[in-house]
Design a protein around this motif. Structure first.
Motif, PDB file in Angstrom:
ATOM      1  N   THR A  95      20.149   0.902  -7.650  1.00  0.00           N
ATOM      2  CA  THR A  95      19.364   0.370  -8.756  1.00  0.00           C
ATOM      3  C   THR A  95      19.908  -1.005  -9.130  1.00  0.00           C
ATOM      4  N   SER A  96      19.325  -1.634 -10.145  1.00  0.00           N
ATOM      5  CA  SER A  96      19.818  -2.932 -10.623  1.00  0.00           C
ATOM      6  C   SER A  96      20.281  -2.785 -12.071  1.00  0.00           C
ATOM      7  N   MET A  97      21.469  -3.307 -12.336  1.00  0.00           N
ATOM      8  CA  MET A  97      22.010  -3.299 -13.701  1.00  0.00           C
ATOM      9  C   MET A  97      22.688  -4.640 -13.960  1.00  0.00           C
ATOM     10  N   GLY A  98      22.566  -5.124 -15.187  1.00  0.00           N
ATOM     11  CA  GLY A  98      23.341  -6.285 -15.603  1.00  0.00           C
ATOM     12  C   GLY A  98      24.732  -5.798 -15.976  1.00  0.00           C
ATOM     13  N   ILE A  99      25.735  -6.229 -15.245  1.00  0.00           N
ATOM     14  CA  ILE A  99      27.102  -5.720 -15.454  1.00  0.00           C
ATOM     15  C   ILE A  99      28.106  -6.871 -15.339  1.00  0.00           C
ATOM     16  N   PRO A 100      29.297  -6.712 -15.905  1.00  0.00           N
ATOM     17  CA  PRO A 100      30.293  -7.781 -15.782  1.00  0.00           C
ATOM     18  C   PRO A 100      30.654  -7.983 -14.316  1.00  0.00           C
ATOM     19  N   GLY A 110       0.815  -1.216   0.000  1.00  0.00           N
ATOM     20  CA  GLY A 110       0.000   0.000   0.000  1.00  0.00           C
ATOM     21  C   GLY A 110       0.849   1.266   0.000  1.00  0.00           C
ATOM     22  N   ALA A 111       2.131   1.116  -0.273  1.00  0.00           N
ATOM     23  CA  ALA A 111       3.033   2.282  -0.286  1.00  0.00           C
ATOM     24  C   ALA A 111       3.060   2.908  -1.677  1.00  0.00           C
ATOM     25  N   ALA A 112       3.590   4.125  -1.734  1.00  0.00           N
ATOM     26  CA  ALA A 112       3.821   4.751  -3.033  1.00  0.00           C
ATOM     27  C   ALA A 112       5.110   4.170  -3.625  1.00  0.00           C
ATOM     28  N   VAL A 113       5.183   4.065  -4.931  1.00  0.00           N
ATOM     29  CA  VAL A 113       6.415   3.524  -5.526  1.00  0.00           C
ATOM     30  C   VAL A 113       7.637   4.347  -5.102  1.00  0.00           C
ATOM     31  N   SER A 114       7.442   5.626  -4.902  1.00  0.00           N
ATOM     32  CA  SER A 114       8.577   6.483  -4.518  1.00  0.00           C
ATOM     33  C   SER A 114       9.065   6.202  -3.098  1.00  0.00           C
ATOM     34  N   ASP A 115       8.275   5.458  -2.311  1.00  0.00           N
ATOM     35  CA  ASP A 115       8.704   5.095  -0.948  1.00  0.00           C
ATOM     36  C   ASP A 115       9.570   3.841  -0.939  1.00  0.00           C
ATOM     37  N   ILE A 116       9.694   3.165  -2.091  1.00  0.00           N
ATOM     38  CA  ILE A 116      10.432   1.899  -2.125  1.00  0.00           C
ATOM     39  C   ILE A 116      11.867   2.145  -2.578  1.00  0.00           C
ATOM     40  N   LYS A 117      12.791   1.686  -1.772  1.00  0.00           N
ATOM     41  CA  LYS A 117      14.221   1.880  -2.067  1.00  0.00           C
ATOM     42  C   LYS A 117      14.956   0.551  -1.934  1.00  0.00           C
ATOM     43  N   LYS A 118      16.151   0.531  -2.506  1.00  0.00           N
ATOM     44  CA  LYS A 118      17.118  -0.566  -2.299  1.00  0.00           C
ATOM     45  C   LYS A 118      16.585  -1.948  -2.655  1.00  0.00           C
ATOM     46  N   VAL A 142      23.528  -1.761  -7.664  1.00  0.00           N
ATOM     47  CA  VAL A 142      24.627  -0.823  -7.925  1.00  0.00           C
ATOM     48  C   VAL A 142      24.223   0.604  -7.556  1.00  0.00           C
ATOM     49  N   THR A 143      25.236   1.361  -7.155  1.00  0.00           N
ATOM     50  CA  THR A 143      25.061   2.809  -7.065  1.00  0.00           C
ATOM     51  C   THR A 143      25.836   3.415  -8.232  1.00  0.00           C
ATOM     52  N   THR A 144      25.419   4.587  -8.660  1.00  0.00           N
ATOM     53  CA  THR A 144      26.111   5.241  -9.778  1.00  0.00           C
ATOM     54  C   THR A 144      26.432   6.682  -9.399  1.00  0.00           C
TER      55      THR A 144
END
Ligand code: NAD
Ligand code: LMR
Length: 329
Positions: free
Chosen positions: A264-269, A173-181, A286-288
C-alpha cells in the motif's frame, strides 16, 4: 474472551470527513469486527454542539462495538489514553491566504496536538494525519512529540492510492481487486507521483500492459494528482466520504497487515530510502504486518519516475524548511 476497547480519537469530528468517518469506526471497519472502541471527539468550541449531535446519532445506531463517546475541546482530554488518533481537523486555505499563512495556521493546531499526544496518549499510539497539508502537518505534530517513536506519525496518501487503482482499472478494463503493487510517492498534493511501473494488473506488469507513456504523463498522473481539486469543483466541497474511506483503509491496513503479494502507500518518515531525505514525511510503497510497516526495498526507479519523485520530495523539503523557519519544528 472480551477484548479491551481501543481508544480512538478523532479531531475535527464535527466536520464533513468526521461525519463520514465516525459511523464506520463505530461499526468496526477501522480495526475489525471484533474490536470494541471508545470514541474521543476533539473539536474547537464552535464545533462542540454539532459533535454532540453526531454523538446522539451514534448512540441511535446502537453499535455493539461502541463502548463510549467523549466530546471535548481540550486536547489533553481528547488524547488521554489514545491508541489511534485521526487528525482530521485543520485550517483550510481561504481566499488571499499565502502558503506560509496556511502552514502557520496549521502549526497552531498540530504543534499543541502533537504535544498533547506526547503527554497523554497510550504507549502504542498510532497517528494518521488527514488535515492538509497532511505530510507537513504530520511533521509538525511529530516534532512536538519527542517521546513518541517518530514512525508512529503518518500522513494520508491512501486516497491517492485508491484513486490511482480506480483509474488504472478503468483504463485496463480490470477489476480493482486485480490491481496490486501500485505506489504513490511524495506529497499529498498536485506534485505527488502515482507509479504504475511496478504495479500489476491481474498478474501482468501494468506499465507494459498499458504501453502508453503519453496517457501516463498527460492523463493518468494529472487525473490522480488533481482529483481533489476536481472533486471540489464538482461538489463545491472537498472530498469527504472517499477521504474517510481512505482513512479507514490506512489504519485498517496498518493494524491488520497488507495482503501477501501486495503493498500500500503511506506517508511516513523517510529513513533515506530511494533518495528521500531522512525525516521528511513522504509517501512510499509499504508492507504492513503486526501493526508495523516497512518500506518495500529494491525497486528499480527509471528516469521517468525519478524526475517525478524528486519534484514532489523537493516540495516536501521546501514545506519543511518553511515550517522550520516559522519555528514549528
Ligand atoms: P471541515 O471544514 O468540514 O471540518 C473540519 C473540522 O475541524 C471542523 O469541524 C472544525 O471545527 C474542526 N477543527 C478545526 N480546528 C480544529 C482543532 N484545532 N481541533 C479540533 N478540531 C478542529 O473539513 P473536512 O472536509 O472534514 O476536511 C478536513 C481536512 O482534511 C481538511 O484539511 C482537508 O483539506 C483535508 N483532506 C485531506 C485529504 C487527504 O487525502 N489527506 C482528503 C480530503 C480532505
Ligand atoms: C483531496 O485530495 O481530496 C483533498 O486533499 C483536497 C483538499 O484540498 O481538501
Amino acid at each position: 474472551m472480551t477484548r479491551t476497547p481501543v481508544n480512538v480519537t478523532v479531531t475535527g469530528a464535527a466536520g464533513q470527513i468526521g461525519y463520514a468517518l465516525l459511523f464506520r469506526i463505530a461499526s468496526g471497519h477501522l480495526l475489525g469486527p471484533d474490536v470494541p472502541v471508545n470514541l474521543r471527539l476533539l473539536e474547537i468550541p464552535q464545533g462542540l454542539k454539532a459533535a454532540e449531535g453526531t454523538a446522539m446519532e451514534l448512540d441511535d445506531c446502537a453499535f455493539p462495538l461502541l463502548r463510549n463517546i467523549e466530546i471535548t475541546d481540550d486536547a489533553n482530554v481528547g488524547f488521554a489514553g489514545a491508541n489511534v488518533a485521526l487528525l482530521v481537523g485543520a485550517r483550510p486555505r481561504t481566499k488571499g491566504m499565502e502558503r506560509g499563512d496556511l502552514l502557520s495556521a496549521n502549526g497552531g493546531i498540530f504543534k499543541p496536538q502533537g504535544k498533547a499526544i506526547n503527554d497523554n496518549a497510550a504507549d502504542d499510539i498510532k497517528v494518521l494525519v488527514v488535515g492538509n497539508p497532511a505530510n507537513t502537518n504530520a511533521l509538525i505534530a511529530q516534532a512536538a512529540a519527542p517521546d513518541v517513536p517518530a514512525e508512529r506519525f503518518t500522513a494520508m496518501t491512501r486516497l491517492d492510492h485508491n484513486r490511482a487503482i480506480s483509474q488504472l482499472a478503468a483504463k485496463t478494463g480490470a477489476a480493482v481487486s486485480d490491481i496490486k503493487k501500485l505506489t504513490i510517492w511524495g506529497n499529498h498534493s498536485a506534485t505527488q507521483y502515482p507509479d504504475i511501473f511496478h504495479a500489476e494488473v491481474a498478474g501482468k506488469n501494468a506499465a507494459e500492459l498499458v504501453n502508453d507513456e503519453a496517457w501516463l504523463a498527460d492523463t493518468f498522473i494529472p487525473t490522480v494528482a488533481k482529483r481533489g481539486a476536481a472533486i471540489i469543483e464538482a461538489r463545491g466541497a472537498s472530498s469527504a466520504a472517499s477521504a474517510a474511506n481512505a482513512a479507514i483503509d490506512h489504519v485498517y491496513t496498518w493494524v491488520n497487515g497488507t495482503a501477501p503479494g501486495d503493498w500500500t502507500s503511506m506517508g511516513i518518515p523517510s529513513d533515506g530510502s530511494y533518495g528521500v531525505p531522512e525525516g521528511l514525511i513522504s509517501s512510499f510503497p509499504v508492507t504492513t504486518k503486526d501493526g508495523k510497516y516497512e518500506i518495500v526495498q529494491g525497486l528499480d526507479i527509471n528516469e521517468f519516475s525519478r524526475t517525478r519523485i524528486d519534484a514532489s520530495v523537493q516540495e516536501l523539503a521546501e514545506e519543511r524548511d518553511a515550517v522550520r523557519e516559522l519555528g514549528l519544528i
